[in-house]
Structures are given as structure tokens and as C-alpha cells.
Design an enzyme around this catalytic site. Sequence first.
Site, PDB file in Angstrom:
ATOM      1  N   HIS A 176       0.843  -1.207   0.000  1.00 39.81           N
ATOM      2  CA  HIS A 176       0.000   0.000   0.000  1.00 39.81           C
ATOM      3  C   HIS A 176       0.875   1.253   0.000  1.00 39.81           C
ATOM      4  O   HIS A 176       0.838   2.082   0.904  1.00 39.81           O
ATOM      5  CB  HIS A 176      -0.875  -0.057   1.255  1.00 39.81           C
ATOM      6  CG  HIS A 176      -2.009   0.908   1.308  1.00 39.81           C
ATOM      7  ND1 HIS A 176      -1.841   2.263   1.198  1.00 39.81           N
ATOM      8  CD2 HIS A 176      -3.336   0.699   1.484  1.00 39.81           C
ATOM      9  CE1 HIS A 176      -3.023   2.838   1.331  1.00 39.81           C
ATOM     10  NE2 HIS A 176      -3.942   1.932   1.479  1.00 39.81           N
ATOM     11  N   GLU A 200      -0.825   1.255  -5.417  1.00 39.23           N
ATOM     12  CA  GLU A 200      -0.585   0.033  -4.657  1.00 39.23           C
ATOM     13  C   GLU A 200      -0.567  -1.191  -5.564  1.00 39.23           C
ATOM     14  O   GLU A 200      -1.375  -1.291  -6.488  1.00 39.23           O
ATOM     15  CB  GLU A 200      -1.691  -0.104  -3.604  1.00 39.23           C
ATOM     16  CG  GLU A 200      -1.896   1.170  -2.780  1.00 39.23           C
ATOM     17  CD  GLU A 200      -3.224   1.203  -2.041  1.00 39.23           C
ATOM     18  OE1 GLU A 200      -3.775   2.319  -1.866  1.00 39.23           O
ATOM     19  OE2 GLU A 200      -3.726   0.119  -1.678  1.00 39.23           O
TER      20      GLU A 200
HETATM   21  O1  TA6 Z   1      -6.054   1.512  -0.538  1.00 38.01           O
HETATM   22  C1  TA6 Z   1      -7.023   2.473  -0.403  1.00 38.01           C
HETATM   23  C2  TA6 Z   1      -7.765   2.234   0.900  1.00 38.01           C
HETATM   24  O2  TA6 Z   1      -8.293   0.957   0.933  1.00 38.01           O
HETATM   25  C3  TA6 Z   1      -8.818   3.318   1.107  1.00 38.01           C
HETATM   26  O3  TA6 Z   1     -10.114   2.803   1.038  1.00 38.01           O
HETATM   27  C4  TA6 Z   1      -8.481   3.921   2.462  1.00 38.01           C
HETATM   28  O4  TA6 Z   1      -9.209   3.383   3.462  1.00 38.01           O
HETATM   29  C5  TA6 Z   1      -7.000   3.610   2.578  1.00 38.01           C
HETATM   30  O5  TA6 Z   1      -6.853   2.352   2.011  1.00 38.01           O
HETATM   31  C6  TA6 Z   1      -6.388   3.718   3.954  1.00 38.01           C
HETATM   32  O6  TA6 Z   1      -6.787   2.694   4.778  1.00 38.01           O
HETATM   33  P1  TA6 Z   1      -6.309   2.694   6.307  1.00 38.01           P
HETATM   34  O7  TA6 Z   1      -6.920   1.463   6.904  1.00 38.01           O
HETATM   35  O8  TA6 Z   1      -4.812   2.653   6.320  1.00 38.01           O
HETATM   36  O9  TA6 Z   1      -6.831   3.967   6.931  1.00 38.01           O
END
Ligand code: TA6
Length: 298
Positions: free
Chosen positions: A167, A271
Site C-alpha cells: 500500500h 498500490e
Molecule cells: O487503498 C485504499 C484504501 O483501501 C482506502 O479505502 C483507504 O481506506 C486507505 O486504504 C487507507 O486505509 P487505512 O486502513 O490505512 O486507513
Amino acid sequence: MSIVLPDSVTAAEGEGGLPVLRVATALVTGEVYLHGAHVTAWTPAGAEPVLWVSSSARFAAGEAIRGGVPICFPWFGTGREPGLAPPPHGFARLAPWRLVAAEEHDGGAVTLTLELTDADAADVPAAQDWPHAFTATYAVTFGRELTLALTVENTGEGEISFEEALHTYLAVADARTTTVQGLDGATYLDKAAGGGPELVTQRGDVTFTAETDRVYDSTGTAVVVDESGGRRIGIEKEGSANTVVWNPWVDKAAAMPDYGDDEWPSMVCVETANALDAAIALAPGERHTMTARYAVTR
Ligand code: TA6
């Protein structure tokens, strides 16, 4: 078994007192926390830092670090089980990984290999939601390029199925003048618009004009073009069927306690993932590797 570190690698107490490994050679500097095997810095010599970390990030047990490269495993987002609301993005980013190898290569690149088994993760509350035997091995190579290879092995007796994502938070001068190439024609699930069920087809490069949260079906290379910063970040990958693109924009940024209200213009997440229908299934003894390789050009 303690690992003998090459001179270019130091083990230290990082933010929040969490154990961190720092790499410094003529070619590169980098940093990875054992907490979540979380890469928080990569800076090729002569370049600006490539990874973004929030100034409000939390460095503590049970918390995910906001920025760098969180590892999402064994589920992505809230997972695929309707009605279940496990902690987002799984437990790997909350777990204590172990360093199992540290190697300096000719030319100044360094590979740190970290490992997590179900036994290591046993004390992480969310791990109870996924009671399977596994070994995850993460090879992080800091060099002119950053290479991240996540291998998951099924060490149990039954089939396992999981989602995964690297991510990655990339630093940009301005998300509003940043584009992402390589996704033209790909279909995506638009989570910012409530998440389907119908998929949308990308036309042209991805631009950022509002909250963006998309899961693309794409196995190809993406390039982040940071117009205002005068650089491009190429992301090659293997073993990955999805590319996720995210920027929280104003409201979501303000809603996150570990993310500065005004920080959203300075990062984009691109990601490398296998999520939803692209979840990986492994029979006992089988393993799968997902690799992402980042390179900065002008
Ligand atoms: O990858 C994008 C995502 O899934 C968004 O929906 C947002 O929630 C982000 O990840 C961050 O997630 P987190 O759990 O780290 O706040």
C-alpha cells in the site's frame, strides 16, 4: 538467531521506541520497521525522498504507520466476508516481523529479508479472524531502485485464500498536477463512489480532482508523473492482478486522526495488489510471490 548486519545496516530504536533498521550506502538510504515490516523511507542518492509519511503518523504497537509501505495481508480493506468488519487491511501491518537475512550487494544495494509466521502474529488480535498456518517472507532491496517481494507460503494442511497489497504512499509535489499512466483502458471498482457493482473503464491517464479510491484490474507497469516535482516514479510488478490508486482529498484527510488535514496534496498511493476476485488461493505447501519495483526518473 541474531543476524550479523553489514556495516551499511544499523539496528536502532526508532519513533515510538519501535525497532528500526536503517540502511546507508553511497547509492541509497532507507529504513524499515520490524513492526509490520514497514518500509518508511527510500531515497536514492541525489534524489528527494520517494516515500511519504504523515507528520501525524503513529508509531505504536497495535497501530498502523500512516505512510511508507504498509503491507495489507491477509485481507484488503474490510475483506470479502460481507457482514464481517475486521480491522482494515489485515494484521500483517500490526505484527512483529523478524529479520532473517541482511545482505550487501556489490555496487551498494542492500537486501533485508523479514519473516512473519502465524505463530509470530498470534498475539495480534485481528489474527484470530484468519486462523491459518503460513509463512510470509518479505525481501526489501534498497538501491537505485526499491524492490519489494512478498512471498506467502501455505504451511498448513488445508487450502488458504488471501488478499494482499503493498500500500505504497508516494511523495509528490502536488497531487492536483500528478497523473498516473499505464491504466488507460483498464476497468476499476470505484470505492469513492460507493464501490460498484458495475466496473468503470479508465479513459486516458488517471488524474486527481477529488477523493480517489479505485481498485484497477491491471497487471502492467504504472508511472506516476509528478509534473510540479519534475519527476516520474515507475512501478513495475509481477504476480499482481490489481493496481489500487488512492488519495483521500479534503474530507477523508480531515477524518483520519493520524493524517494531517492539509497533507493530501503531497501524496498519492499507487498500490500493488491482489484483491477481491483476484485473491490468491494456495494448496498446502504452495507459495506465491508478488513483487513491485520502483524507479525514479526525470
Ligand atoms: O487503498 C485504499 C484504501 O483501501 C482506502 O479505502 C483507504 O481506506 C486507505 O486504504 C487507507 O486505509 P487505512 O486502513 O490505512 O486507513
